[in-house]
Scaffold this active site. Structure first.
Site, mmCIF file in Angstrom:
data_model
loop_
_atom_site.group_PDB
_atom_site.id
_atom_site.type_symbol
_atom_site.label_atom_id
_atom_site.label_comp_id
_atom_site.label_asym_id
_atom_site.label_seq_id
_atom_site.Cartn_x
_atom_site.Cartn_y
_atom_site.Cartn_z
ATOM 1 N N GLU A 330 0.827 -1.210 0.000
ATOM 2 C CA GLU A 330 0.000 0.000 0.000
ATOM 3 C C GLU A 330 0.862 1.261 0.000
ATOM 4 O OE1 GLU A 330 -2.842 -0.728 -0.774
ATOM 5 O OE2 GLU A 330 -2.869 -2.811 -0.125
ATOM 6 N N TYR A 414 -1.582 -8.403 -10.710
ATOM 7 C CA TYR A 414 -0.541 -8.147 -9.719
ATOM 8 C C TYR A 414 0.752 -8.886 -10.066
ATOM 9 C CZ TYR A 414 -4.196 -6.397 -6.501
ATOM 10 O OH TYR A 414 -5.209 -5.688 -5.907
#
Length: 631
Positions: A330, A414
């Site tokens: 993040e 991803y």
């Protein structure tokens, strides 16, 4: 965001649309910086009604009240508009917003029309407003009680059990259910907000808090926030509840419920070190503070990279920081995703794939090369598993996909994105690659981007000649399905001991005595690699020897429950029921319901009983995924 596997069509559920009465206005905002709009065909966002080449929103000012009794948000949104000469209308995105009035900055009423709602993909309805020369719009409105971006929790759904809680989740196109704006990642907007909430609740947002909250004298307080950098609208986020703050460093800290805060602060105690490592790799952190909030467990994702206030699931707390790759992920979004953003969701790998590579580099810098290689190897195994299931030539395995194409989740968006950059780094050398990637972030800061732009930038600023371009196979990586032949695979030595233990267990049933001393990644590798068909006796032996049902690591607990339920292991059902009642993280919830459902009458009976009790506590994102399974 960490591990989003659902396509846009799964992210929203329908609600009825009505009208409302007006509310109070908000103060006018000053002029704001404006980021460019991409006009190439590959930058046209099919998920928005907006026509940004005609007229677009550059700044949003919110003045909203949180009504926990009605579970509604309402107030005024003031929008700054940049319009082309002669533009007559501006088109916004909405989903069942109840519009009371639309005026210009001087209070003059403007004509508007709400178009037909499109349920497919959660697109909602266009709000078309006649500009009549206006450069500021004031929209009085309320969000519906069922706004998909918002989850209202009763006190019983929180750790403290005394006060209610609210959080938002905007990605991908959910924010149009509570904010009337142009909800597209390619239309960047600055914003500010005044939010009122009942005492003693605190409010945090993905903007910088302005001073102390104002006591309104009516049992409520007002909180103010500013985001002075242009961001995509999905990154406007808020949370409100009984939360406290712990400082971690001069620019880092964490919010959480009081009962959760000590464990949360300990788990993320090295965040300042993570930020410093990220800066050494790819340049200054440009957002000022980096704070986090650990939300109640119904939050549907591992994390969400909202600027200056990352939202985190409590399920990552293991007591040993073994899942802190989530924090690194993040944080990395502060460069890839928040600083440079995919212009359209068909290029979401530009956010998530680049971030996954960056995450791994942060993990290597802070936690060491062995851990980074092991986590990369786990990711690569996910790619191989997906390709084995769908085929190397499946269109959904390309990084860039066409609108409406079947997305295949995190293993592609991803992990294939991660291994694309990993491969390029290995072929051109880390020093050259790092210089190029830093240049990419600097050159496109606070701007949207497309796959074609990324490719062209590599050719212009990284690749030396045609021979090297051919060797790198850039177009194959981005636009073709499967894995190119030049993929830089993980070091096979990363899990040599574990893979040997897997073979011994498969051949002779030998449970590794070294398991307790392994890293979390090693333990996950073992559980994910052993034979999937196990008898009740074998499962009981595994649990007894390895303490699987007693683990404090939710990633490992999930793998244990998945294995046990796939083998109809009845002793695991009560724990699965408890887990699914406490945890709303879609990464865990959807697969466990899927494995139950796949077991026929036995599993479906359990799934129906559990879901009947847990569905109301899940976020709309999680519900949508499970609904597709059990219905």
């Amino acid at each position: 965001m960490r591990r989003l596997a659902a396509p846009l069509a799964l992210l929203l559920a329908s609600t009825a649309c009505t009208t409302m009465e007006g509310t109070a206005p908000v103060a006018a905002a000053p002029e704001r910086m404006v980021s460019p709009i991409l006009t190439t065909p590959d930058a046209v966002d099919s998920a928005t009604y907006a026509q940004p080449q005609v007229a677009r929103v550059t700044h949003v000012a919110l003045d909203l009240d949180l009504d926990f009794d009605a579970k509604r948000v309402g107030g005024v949104a003031e929008l700054d508009v940049l319009a082309a000469p002669g533009a007559e209308d501006i088109v916004l995105d909405t989903r069942c917003l109840e519009i009371a009035s639309v005026t210009d900055g001087a209070g003059r009423e403007l004509a508007y029309e709400i178009g037909k709602t499109v349920e497919e993909g959660g697109k909602g309805a266009p709000l078309t407003i006649a500009l009549d020369g206006a450069t500021k719009l004031r929209i009085a409105y309320r969000a519906p009680a069922g706004a998909e971006a918002l989850q209202w929790l009763s006190p019983e759904q929180t750790k403290g059990g005394v006060h209610p809680f609210l959080f938002s989740q905007g990605q991908a196109i959910l924010n149009r259910s509570w904010i009337p704006t142009q909800d597209s990642p390619g239309i960047r907007q600055t914003w500010e907000a005044r939010i009122t909430a009942p005492k003693p609740l605190d409010v945090v947002m993905s903007g910088v808090r302005q001073g102390e909250p104002e006591d309104l004298g009516n049992g409520r307080r007002a909180f103010r926030f500013v985001m002075d950098k242009p961001v995509p609208p999905y990154l406007i986020a808020l949370a409100a509840g009984d939360i406290d703050f712990a400082e971690l460093g001069p620019r880092t800290g964490v919010w959480a419920e009081p009962a959760t805060l000590p464990r949360a602060a300990k788990e993320v105690g090295d965040t300042e070190q993570l930020v410093s490592a990220a800066e050494k790799l790819y340049g200054a952190y440009r957002w000022g503070r980096y704070d986090m909030i650990v939300l109640p467990p119904s939050f549907p994702y591992g994390g969400m990279e909202n600027p200056v206030m990352t939202f985190l699931t409590p399920t990552f707390i293991a007591g040993d920081r073994s899942n802190n790759g989530l924090v690194a992920h993040e944080l990395a979004h502060s460069w890839s995703g928040n600083l440079v953003t995919n212009a359209v969701w068909e290029d979401s790998w530009l956010n998530e794939g680049v971030t996954s590579y960056f995450e791994n580099r942060i993990v290597e810098a802070v936690y060491g090369k062995k851990r980074a290689e092991q986590e990369a190897a786990l990711a690569f195994a996910g790619i191989e598993e997906t390709l084995a299931e769908v085929g190397d030539d499946a269109p959904g395995t390309a990084l860039h996909h066409e609108p409406g194409a079947n997305e295949l989740g995190s293993a592609i968006t991803y992990d294939k994105g991660h291994f694309f950059l990993r491969t390029v780094e290995r072929l051109v050398g880390r020093e050259r690659f790092d210089a190029w990637l830093r240049q990419w972030f600097d050159s496109h800061a606070f701007q949207p981007a497309t796959s074609e732009m990324f490719y062209e930038d590599m050719l212009a600023n990284l690749v030396r000649d045609e021979a090297e371009a051919k060797k790198l196979m850039l177009r194959e990586w981005i636009f073709a399905p499967g894995l190119p032949a030049n993929v830089a695979k993980p070091d096979p030595a990363a899990f040599a001991e574990v893979d040997g233990a897997v073979a011994a267990y498969a051949d002779e049933g030998t449970i590794p005595p070294a398991y307790a001393g392994w890293t979390a990644a090693e333990q996950m590798r073992f559980l994910d690699s052993i034979p999937k068909e196990r008898s009740a006796e074998q499962l009981a032996a595994l649990d007894s020897a390895l303490g699987l049902s007693e683990t404090g690591n939710n990633e490992i607990l999930f793998l244990w429950l998945e294995l046990a339920l796939a083998n109809r292991y009845e002793p695991a059902v009560p724990q699965a029921k408890e887990f699914l009642a406490e945890v709303g993280r879609a990464k865990f919830v959807r697969p466990l319901f899927k494995v139950l459902w796949d077991q026929g009458d036995w599993g479906q009976a359990h799934a129906k009983r559990i879901y009947a009790k847990t569905r109301a506590g899940y976020h709309a994102v999680t519900r949508a995924g499970v609904d597709r399974i059990v219905n």
